[in-house]
Design an enzyme around this catalytic site. Structure first.
Site, short mmCIF file in Angstrom:
data_model
loop_
_atom_site.label_atom_id
_atom_site.label_comp_id
_atom_site.label_asym_id
_atom_site.label_seq_id
_atom_site.Cartn_x
_atom_site.Cartn_y
_atom_site.Cartn_z
N HIS A 280 6.57 32.22 49.12
CA HIS A 280 6.41 30.87 48.56
C HIS A 280 7.76 30.17 48.34
O HIS A 280 7.82 29.17 47.65
CB HIS A 280 5.58 30.87 47.27
CG HIS A 280 4.12 31.07 47.55
ND1 HIS A 280 3.13 30.70 46.67
CD2 HIS A 280 3.48 31.58 48.62
CE1 HIS A 280 1.95 31.00 47.19
NE2 HIS A 280 2.14 31.54 48.37
N ASP B 61 4.01 33.14 55.37
CA ASP B 61 2.76 33.29 54.60
C ASP B 61 1.87 32.12 54.98
O ASP B 61 2.03 31.02 54.47
CB ASP B 61 3.10 33.28 53.11
CG ASP B 61 1.88 33.27 52.21
OD1 ASP B 61 0.75 33.41 52.71
OD2 ASP B 61 2.05 33.08 50.99
N GLU C 164 -6.46 28.76 51.61
CA GLU C 164 -6.27 30.01 50.87
C GLU C 164 -5.36 29.78 49.68
O GLU C 164 -5.59 30.28 48.59
CB GLU C 164 -5.66 31.07 51.80
CG GLU C 164 -5.68 32.49 51.22
CD GLU C 164 -4.41 32.86 50.45
OE1 GLU C 164 -4.39 33.97 49.88
OE2 GLU C 164 -3.46 32.07 50.40
N HIS D 134 -4.90 33.26 56.96
CA HIS D 134 -5.05 31.84 56.63
C HIS D 134 -4.03 30.97 57.34
O HIS D 134 -2.87 31.34 57.53
CB HIS D 134 -5.06 31.60 55.12
CG HIS D 134 -3.80 31.93 54.38
ND1 HIS D 134 -2.82 31.01 54.18
CD2 HIS D 134 -3.40 33.07 53.76
CE1 HIS D 134 -1.85 31.56 53.45
NE2 HIS D 134 -2.16 32.82 53.20
#
Lengths: 326, 353, 350
Positions: A303, A164, A194, A63
């Protein structure tokens, strides 16, 4: 390792729903190697490699989007309140900087609070763009922003915002060049949204209607102080997904990846993830069901603005996938 | 009900599916497993082509456990589906590693715990599976990601009650098998698809994909629901041995519901009504919104102690569910399609003109 | 459509009882309003009312516009020995609003009331606590369980019984979420044909998970979709300087991002530019709040660029909400303009 490319990828602006800049960058790098290239209604970029007609139809998905914030209110003094785009944790935000599409920077901080709960609520945080009042604020309600943090390489470790899943995008870009002889029809799916619910992959998988789908994304590790039991360690090889909170990997896909690791002689780990999932969970439920799995890059501090991966894991993931698709 | 002893945690339904294939083969026209592992058996109807299809779905998977890490020969575990960790201590299990290895679930003894710790349930990270083998042997035989199932024999209680694991949802698989058997003997105009779905406990996955694949004109999901037991729950619980429940609410087509209710009355099968204002949490929820939408209904068998290794039900409720489903399917006329009450006035208005 | 006619339709639709999964009354109310205005009309297997208004043939686009016909309410799930009805919520209901309400029970529209223990008998602690729905019951005057079962069997819908009426410069009524959107969609279907085939779909089961829109989106397979809504206006005076979600009187509310979807940026930009060009007021909905049918539609098949336009309404999901007719009119004007200016090239370029 092409650090220049990874720097460009991780530093590009691309919160969920606003992936244009990442898409343009990837498009530039895959165009010479793809037989066809298209962008679909949800903004997914699909690079197609034509096989020899005897192979399978396989989607590889990474993604493009990253987590971020969006302005929800501008107060009289010119402070911005915000909502999350994807899984943003208040504790990670305090003292972070964010950048808007127009280049405006802001600092996230915490208002004075009386309650003593360990984590503040998102509504207790604000963004300071240095404005003196409401009319002085250069961005408006609805403006998205991403966290700011450069890419650093330290030994084998890579640290940056948005690994990420730009690391997945990086892997797919490199992989496309290495599988030019693959007999399979390969769809390199650079997906959107995503982080807000596996949205882009879902519709793209419907359009492509593949025989098999593999997501390339990051996973957490169990090797940090007092981590919960998790048998994934940074640097011990890419992790082949068994199960996460959104999907049980199809045994056939899992086996394909295990066999490929053995064939390519690269180390691998098996992954059972308690919290979190990947685009594969959405692709699996497409139409009458698509056998799906995932290859994960072990990643610490997911995150947060400082995600950390190991460059050997990345290199081994590329080798593993190339072997799987040969 | 021996099916309850078979092994099939979500995502690991292959061995029980193979057993079921043998059980169903005599009663079906065609049978296949789809990409997700759903078992789809078709019993051809006698109506004229194009023949409508009715799908009945019961999920094959059960909740279970999975190995997350191996430490000094002990296995760290996590749930597959909604496993209740309060009931795990002291259970015997089967670890599906390179071979099936028996084990049990242990934790530290009460003597060494603080008073505070003794009052709490044991968190996942402090539960272990102990297989009684040296660490080197365990490392050879077991890998991270290997599934674990609960070992629990079927137990016969008084008054036709039975207890065991995985009645959620093997009870419905048995009911579905009974319906297949009965329909093999009876004339039915519609094609009947019996579907043993996979991965219900982790998100209705098999139902979503099999409904898309079959694209039936009607669907009935079979599942279990909460049996009345000795606690203070009053609403949404149903007495055992008083028949299946029939769902009503947004998840279920009103006219299909009425037709099934009428069938139960005709057969003099007792039943409960199960009003469900939103998500039913069953395969019916996934099936209803496949493609352009599928009129869906739900029959549930009351089961006590849900998601525990001692799920308890009344045998007769299983038989009644199978019989009700079979008679409903056999009664479908080729032209039947459930409609809406406001369409009825529309038709009436037209015929008046 | 004339102002009076619009308000009249809004009020009549607001009065209809139509909880999620039980929307026959709304379909029944809509049929005469749509007669002669659409070329095809059918009801699908979930109860969506799907209409087709054929275009002038200038454009081959296929466009979907939806509004949902269900409303939040309650469902009878049990009866007490004394003849009271136990209920559960259908969709998101605010329990705090229920005590002291009149309600409307079932097809026969039996009146009922929700009362609580007298203040005299309530402890000071009890008076501070909101009473959860499971502790409340509906009294229809039945004397025992048997009578209650006969009059309001399990599964019977219970709705607010508010009749719509003007209030100052505003209109008061129940279920403006989403009768406001339904009214707007009816008005659009009354307009001259659009350049393309327009599918106007009155969807079911939005309040229990965007269920109707999902299958309707799949069936229609549009190139682009607009969702018409009545949305939250939290514009009461507040001590803190926080967002109002939306404000009454400030025009149609455009969604940038809510919990169910992110608007296609180009579609949002295009609509905003049109509003500015035409002098139509508009506002952005505070991001991150709520969800609409667009959340389901944009994920159907290969993906559908979608945008929600909403009429700001105070006190939605309660027994009585308020809206300003000018906001409704501006929502219709802006949606109509956005539809009429839409071209296949725009879609291709984005």
């Amino acid at each position: 390792m092409n650090l220049g490319l990874l720097t460009q990828l991780t530093q590009a602006f691309g919160p969920s729903g606003y992936e244009d800049k990442v898409r343009a960058l990837i498009q530039e790098h895959v165009a010479p190697w793809a037989d066809e290239l298209r962008t679909d209604p949800l903004g997914n970029l699909i690079a197609y490699h034509r096989g020899n007609g005897k192979g399978q139809k396989i989607v590889l998905a990474a993604h493009m989007d990253e987590i971020g914030v969006m302005v929800s209110h501008v107060d009289k003094e010119g402070y911005l309140r915000f909502t999350r785009i994807g899984g943003v944790y208040p504790l990670h935000c305090i003292g972070s900087r964010v950048r808007f599409a127009d280049g405006t920077h802001g600092v996230i901080y915490l208002e004075h609070r009386e309650d003593t709960s360990p984590s503040p609520k998102l509504t207790q945080l604000y963004i300071d763009v240095g404005a003196t009042n409401k009319d002085d604020v250069p961005v408006s309600v609805g403006a998205p922003a991403v966290f700011v943090r450069p890419l650093v390489q330290q030994g084998e470790r890579l640290i940056s915002k948005a690994l990420d899943d730009r690391i997945g995008c990086y892997i797919l870009i490199e992989l496309l060049q290495q599988v030019q002889d693959s007999p399979h029809d390969l769809y390199f799916l650079f997906s959107t949204q995503e982080e807000v619910g596996l949205r882009g992959a879902r519709t793209a998988a419907f359009s492509i209607n593949p025989d098999m789908a593999i997501a390339v994304d990051v996973t957490i590790t169990g090797d940090t102080p007092k981590a919960l039991p998790m048998a994934v360690t940074l640097g011990d090889g890419p992790a082949i997904k068994v199960q996460d909170s959104g999907m049980i990997a199809h045994p056939k896909v899992r086996q394909l990846l295990v066999d490929a690791a053995r064939k390519a002689k690269v180390p691998y780990q098996l992954e059972v993830l308690r919290g979190g999932t990947t685009d594969a969970a959405a692709m699996q439920l497409t139409r009458a069901g698509i056998p799906s799995g995932a290859l994960s890059i072990p990643c610490r501090y997911i995150h947060s603005p400082s995600e950390m991966v190991d460059s050997e894991d990345v290199a081994n993931a590329i080798k593993l996938l190339a072997a799987a698709l040969a | 009900m021996q099916l309850s002893e078979a092994v099939g945690p979500s995502g690991q339904e292959e061995s029980i599916r193979l057993q079921l294939e043998d059980l169903w083969r005599p009663f079906t026209t065609t049978m296949r497993a789809d990409a997700m592992g759903n078992l789809i058996a078709m019993q051809q109807g006698s109506g004229p082509e194009p023949r409508p299809a009715v799908m009945a779905a019961a999920h094959l998977d059960e909740i279970g456990l999975i190995v997350t890490q191996i430490e000094e020969g002990f296995l760290h575990i996590a749930p597959i589906g909604g496993t209740d960790r309060r009931v795990l201590l002291g259970l015997e299990v089967l670890v599906h590693g390179r071979e099936d290895i028996p084990g049990l679930i242990g934790t530290r003894p009460p003597h060494v715990l603080s008073a505070e710790e003794r009052q709490k349930t044991v968190p996942w990270e402090k539960l272990f599976v102990d297989v009684g083998l040296p660490a080197e042997k365990v490392n050879q035989l077991v890998h991270v990601g290997d599934p674990i199932s609960i070992r629990q024999p079927l137990l016969t209680l008084e008054n036709g009650r039975v207890a065991g694991k995985a009645f959620d949802n093997r009870a419905s698989v048995v009911a579905l098998t009974l319906a297949l058997e009965e329909l093999a003997q009876r004339e039915h105009a519609w094609d009947f698809y019996a579907v043993a779905t996979v991965q219900e406990e982790v998100g209705l996955k098999g139902a979503i994909t099999s409904a898309y694949g079959i694209n039936p004109q009607l669907a009935v999901a079979l599942d279990v629901t909460f049996g009345k037991q000795e606690d203070d729950s009053k609403i949404g619980v149903f007495e055992l041995d008083k028949g299946p429940t029939i769902g009503l609410g947004p998840n279920f087509h009103p006219q299909l519901f009425q037709r099934i209710e009428a069938t139960a009355k005709e057969l003099e099968i007792p039943y409960h009504l199960d009003p469900t204002p939103g998500a039913s949490g069953t395969d019916a929820w996934g099936i209803q919104v496949a493609r352009e939408g599928i009129p869906t209904s739900l029959l549930s068998i009351p089961v006590r102690y849900m998601h525990q290794p001692v799920e308890t039900l009344a045998r007769r409720d299983v038989e009644r569910t199978g019989r009700l489903l079979a008679t409903f399917v056999a009664g479908l006329e080729s032209s039947y399609r459930p409609g809406w009450e406001d369409e009825v006035d529309e038709t009436a208005a037209r015929s008046d003109q | 459509m004339k102002h009076e006619r619009l308000v009249d339709i809004l009020q009549s639709l607001s009065n209809v009882m139509s909880t999620s999964g039980d929307e026959s009354e709304m379909r029944r109310a809509l049929r005469p309003l749509l007669a002669g205005q659409v070329d095809e009309l059918r009801v699908d297997s979930l109860g969506n009312l799907i209409t087709l208004k054929k275009g002038t043939g200038e454009s081959q686009l296929r466009v979907l516009v939806t509004a949902h016909i269900d409303e939040v309410g309650m469902m009878v799930v049990d009866h007490t020995p004394d003849g009271a009805l136990k209920v559960q919520a259908v969709g998101g209901i605010d329990d705090r609003l229920l005590p002291g309400l009149n309600v409307c029970v079932g097809k026969e529209q039996l009146p009922g009331v929700i009362g609580i223990k007298a203040i005299h008998h309530s402890s000071s602690r009890e008076r501070l606590k909101a009473i959860p729905l499971k502790e409340l019951s509906v009294d229809i005057g039945a004397e025992n369980r048997k009578e209650a079962q006969r009059l309001a069997p399990v599964g019977t819908r219970v709705t607010f019984s508010t009749q719509a009426h003007p209030l100052g410069e505003l209109i008061a009524g129940k279920a403006f979420d989403d009768r406001a959107g339904c009214t707007a969609l009816v008005a659009l279907l009354h307009e001259e044909p659009f350049p393309f085939d327009l599918y106007g779909v009155f969807t079911v089961q939005e309040e229990v998970g965007l269920r109707g829109a999902r299958v309707a989106g799949y069936a229609v397979a549009p190139a682009v979709a607009f969702v018409l809504e009545g949305t939250i206006a939290d514009d009461l005076p507040k001590k803190e300087d926080v967002g109002p979600t939306s404000q009454i009187g400030q025009g149609p509310v455009l969604t940038v991002m809510d919990r169910s979807y992110i608007s296609a940026p180009w579609l949002l930009r295009y609509t905003v530019q049109l509003a500015e060009k035409l002098g139509i007021p508009y506002q952005f909905k505070q991001p991150g709040i709520g969800g609409t049918d667009a959340g389901a539609i944009h994920l159907t098949r290969g993906g559908v660029p979608s945008l929600t336009l909403a009429v700001p309404c105070r006190y939605i999901h309660g027994p009585i909400s308020l809206l300003k007719p000018a906001d409704l009119e501006a929502t219709i004007t802006l949606t109509s303009a956005a539809l009429r200016h839409l071209t296949a090239e725009q879609l291709a370029n984005n």
